[in-house]
Design a protein around this motif. Structure first.
Motif: not given
Length: 271
Positions: A148-153, A188-190, A199-203, A241-252
């Protein structure tokens, strides 16, 4: 205050995998993550001197981080090959443990008009710039979901935006733009798919940065030189973006400088 490694930084205990990290943007991102205490695995096709016509190697990236007091290792891999992608993740996990942060930065680019573009080059660009990030995400996500944790940029480009009218002709960037547009839609789909798994996924879209790859394509000239952005902006945006809150910094899908202005941050000097 000069740049330094903080072993007790925000990424202490985290494992980061950065592709395309033998030089340029990938190298800068790896250094920035290491500065916050992450254990960094860097990958590319160029491990040592003499393996590329461009300057920069994985060995040099690792030495840069270790010299500053950080922890890093390199794994040479050709991301155009499925078996190589699988080996990369297996060896990274065997070295440091499960991947917490995946930075998909590797790219191979040809600037050729569509009428002249070969099937071989088209498929290679799609493999490295679109399917490799997709496949690497597939390989790291099971562990991220379990924990239940992870970041993809994913690293994109303004080329992913539709050309503006009036049209004035291009320099063969249609396939490059196609790849980046696909990468952004995948991201954004992921992000939507794994939101409930924390898990946050950003560009991050770098814009024009003075790197060896940019130089070889001649992208910086009299018309574009005023748009060149310091590489520190990109590294900082990716770190945030690789360290932010996945609930607020994701899909960007963010451009580096506007993101830092939004967060009221200045880029850190790099080790």
């Amino acid at each position: 205050m000069s740049a330094s490694i903080n072993p007790n930084g925000n990424l202490k205990g985290k494992v980061a995998l950065v592709t395309g990290a033998s030089r340029g943007i990938g190298e800068a991102i790896a250094a920035r993550l290491a500065m916050e205490g992450a254990k960094v695995v860097v990958s590319a096709r160029t491990a040592q001197d003499g393996e590329s016509r461009l300057p920069g190697t994985l060995m040099e990236t690792v030495e840069r981080i270790k010299k500053a007091g950080g922890e890093a290792t390199f794994i040479k891999a050709d991301l155009a090959q499925s078996i190589e992608r699988e080996r990369l993740v297996e060896e990274a996990v065997a070295t440091y443990g499960p991947i917490d942060i995946l930075i998909n930065n590797a790219a191979i680019t040809y600037f050729t008009p569509v009428v002249e573009f070969t099937e071989k080059r088209f498929k290679l660009m799609m493999e490295v710039q679109v399917y490799a990030p997709f496949h690497l995400s597939q390989l790291v996500l099971p562990s991220m979901i379990e924990r239940k944790t992870g970041h993809i940029v994913n690293i994109s480009s303004p080329a992913g935006i539709h050309p503006a009218k009036p049209y004035r002709g291009g320099r063969g960037g249609t396939v490059y733009g196609l790849c980046k547009a696909a990468l952004e839609r995948f991201s954004t789909g992921l992000a939507s798919e794994v939101y409930a798994d924390n898990i946050a996924v950003n560009v991050v879209s770098p814009g024009l940065v003075d790197t060896p790859g940019v130089a070889v394509h001649g992208l910086i000239n009299e018309q574009s030189k005023d748009r060149v952005q310091p590489i520190e902006f990109i590294a900082e945006a990716v770190y945030q973006l690789a360290s932010g809150d996945p609930k607020t910094l994701t899909g960007r899908v963010d451009y580096a400088e506007p993101l830092l202005k939004e967060l009221n941050l200045k880029p850190s000097e790099l080790v």
